[in-house]
Scaffold this motif. Structure first.
Motif, PDB file in Angstrom:
ATOM      1  N   THR A  96      37.747 -64.667   7.995  1.00 33.25           N
ATOM      2  CA  THR A  96      38.830 -63.789   8.447  1.00 33.25           C
ATOM      3  C   THR A  96      39.603 -64.351   9.638  1.00 33.25           C
ATOM      4  OG1 THR A  96      37.386 -62.573   9.982  1.00 33.25           O
ATOM      5  CG2 THR A  96      37.517 -61.774   7.700  1.00 33.25           C
ATOM      6  N   GLY A  97      38.967 -65.236  10.401  1.00 37.72           N
ATOM      7  CA  GLY A  97      39.583 -65.752  11.612  1.00 37.72           C
ATOM      8  C   GLY A  97      39.499 -64.794  12.784  1.00 37.72           C
ATOM      9  N   GLU A  98      38.856 -63.638  12.585  1.00 36.77           N
ATOM     10  CA  GLU A  98      38.786 -62.599  13.608  1.00 36.77           C
ATOM     11  C   GLU A  98      37.370 -62.481  14.188  1.00 36.77           C
ATOM     12  OE1 GLU A  98      41.461 -61.350  14.585  1.00 36.77           O
ATOM     13  OE2 GLU A  98      42.898 -61.323  12.928  1.00 36.77           O
ATOM     14  N   HIS A  99      37.161 -61.442  14.986  1.00 38.81           N
ATOM     15  CA  HIS A  99      35.835 -61.123  15.493  1.00 38.81           C
ATOM     16  C   HIS A  99      35.001 -60.513  14.374  1.00 38.81           C
ATOM     17  CE1 HIS A  99      35.467 -61.524  19.911  1.00 38.81           C
ATOM     18  NE2 HIS A  99      36.788 -61.525  19.881  1.00 38.81           N
ATOM     19  N   LYS A 117      33.213 -65.469  16.631  1.00 36.84           N
ATOM     20  CA  LYS A 117      34.658 -65.460  16.771  1.00 36.84           C
ATOM     21  C   LYS A 117      35.289 -66.458  15.823  1.00 36.84           C
ATOM     22  CE  LYS A 117      36.381 -65.286  20.927  1.00 36.84           C
ATOM     23  NZ  LYS A 117      36.675 -65.566  22.350  1.00 36.84           N
ATOM     24  N   GLY A 118      36.279 -65.987  15.054  1.00 38.96           N
ATOM     25  CA  GLY A 118      37.038 -66.868  14.187  1.00 38.96           C
ATOM     26  C   GLY A 118      38.111 -67.595  14.970  1.00 38.96           C
ATOM     27  N   THR A 119      38.845 -68.429  14.284  1.00 39.92           N
ATOM     28  CA  THR A 119      39.845 -69.276  14.953  1.00 39.92           C
ATOM     29  C   THR A 119      40.998 -68.482  15.565  1.00 39.92           C
ATOM     30  OG1 THR A 119      40.927 -69.595  12.809  1.00 39.92           O
ATOM     31  CG2 THR A 119      39.362 -71.290  13.512  1.00 39.92           C
ATOM     32  N   ASP A 120      41.289 -67.303  15.051  1.00 35.41           N
ATOM     33  CA  ASP A 120      42.398 -66.502  15.571  1.00 35.41           C
ATOM     34  C   ASP A 120      41.936 -65.339  16.447  1.00 35.41           C
ATOM     35  OD1 ASP A 120      44.270 -68.041  14.151  1.00 35.41           O
ATOM     36  OD2 ASP A 120      43.918 -66.865  12.330  1.00 35.41           O
ATOM     37  N   ALA A 121      40.645 -65.253  16.715  1.00 33.35           N
ATOM     38  CA  ALA A 121      40.097 -64.112  17.452  1.00 33.35           C
ATOM     39  C   ALA A 121      40.621 -64.068  18.883  1.00 33.35           C
ATOM     40  CB  ALA A 121      38.576 -64.175  17.455  1.00 33.35           C
ATOM     41  N   THR A 216      30.884 -55.637  11.028  1.00 37.65           N
ATOM     42  CA  THR A 216      32.245 -55.270  11.435  1.00 37.65           C
ATOM     43  C   THR A 216      33.151 -56.484  11.541  1.00 37.65           C
ATOM     44  OG1 THR A 216      31.336 -53.459  12.759  1.00 37.65           O
ATOM     45  CG2 THR A 216      33.606 -54.086  13.213  1.00 37.65           C
ATOM     46  N   VAL A 217      34.405 -56.281  11.197  1.00 40.01           N
ATOM     47  CA  VAL A 217      35.466 -57.249  11.493  1.00 40.01           C
ATOM     48  C   VAL A 217      36.551 -56.482  12.244  1.00 40.01           C
ATOM     49  CG1 VAL A 217      37.308 -58.683  10.555  1.00 40.01           C
ATOM     50  CG2 VAL A 217      35.021 -58.773   9.545  1.00 40.01           C
TER      51      VAL A 217
END
Length: 251
Positions: A96-99, A117-121, A216-217
């Motif tokens: 997802t790139g998110e938390h 943490k994803g790359t965009d988090a 969770t995301v």
């Protein structure tokens, strides 16, 4: 019914540790003023904590030691749900790139057990070990939705329904309606209920007829909308929870 009476010394030690965490570093006199204790009384407690390795003294200032990190890691590693869910949380963050995170319930509070943490988090000030109320966030509500009603009532009596934003649920009846909706659709949402500008999707992890936690995301509200928020993330989380549940059941 007999009520547990707190042991005074144990309570005092806990207060000292909590105060040091709040102050980060403090001298004997600074800590004594903060706790409204006599220097001599506080010194005895600090000396004991220091000898046991739970407090460190640097340049006449005390701080909590990393012994607690060792304790926390050992406790976490003893939980099957952590062992099983940890790789799935990392996958969710990467996809997802998110938390992404795993939360469990302990003593009526939500505890973040794993976070990735994803790359965009963005920085959400979330970390492993953080404790939050269960009523004002997606994983907390996902967990509450699958606890016995009496247990939920006790948790509300204990923790209340504190308001964090204008979107936070603060009425008991509204919360129970939300928990029923969560059970029906299979996942919970947090639409800026805990932090303004942050939304999240969460699904419960259920094994052996008990809720073990919630995956969770979450991320910035402007990214958490439309088909992504309503279909893609719920489906992704449901698949991840299914993997965790199967591994828990057969572990």
């Amino acid at each position: 019914m007999n009520k547990t009476v707190p042991v005074k010394t144990a309570t005092r030690i806990a207060e000292i540790v909590e105060a040091l965490l709040e102050l980060e570093r403090a001298s004997l006199s600074e800590l004594a003023r903060h706790l409204d204790l006599a220097d001599s009384t506080l010194h005895d407690h600090l000396t004991t904590l220091e000898s046991l390795g739970y407090v460190v003294r640097d340049d006449k200032k005390y701080r909590v030691s990393l012994r607690f990190l060792e304790v926390g890691e050992k406790v976490r590693n003893q939980l099957n749900v952590y062992q099983v869910a940890d790789p799935e949380v990392s996958k969710l963050a990467n996809e997802t790139g998110e938390h992404a995170s795993l939360m469990i319930e302990e003593n009526g509070m939500g505890v973040i057990l794993v976070i990735a943490k994803g790359t965009d988090a963005v920085n959400l000030e979330a970390y492993a070990g953080r404790r939050v109320v269960l009523t004002a966030n997606a994983p907390g509500k996902a967990i509450l939705a699958h606890l016995p009603e009496r247990r939920v009532e006790r948790i509300i009596d204990q923790q209340g329904l504190p308001k964090y934003t204008e979107h936070t649920i603060t009425e008991r009846e509204d919360l129970f309606e939300e928990l029923a909706a969560i059970r029906e659709r299979g996942y919970a949402t947090d639409t800026e209920e805990l932090v303004e500008g942050v939304k999240a999707i969460s699904v419960p992890v259920i094994s052996r007829n008990r809720v073990q936690g919630a995956l969770t995301v979450g991320g910035p509200a402007h990214r958490m909308e439309g088909e992504l928020f309503e279909e893609e993330l719920p489906n992704l989380l449901l698949r991840a929870s299914n993997v965790v549940e199967l591994n828990l059941t057969h572990s």
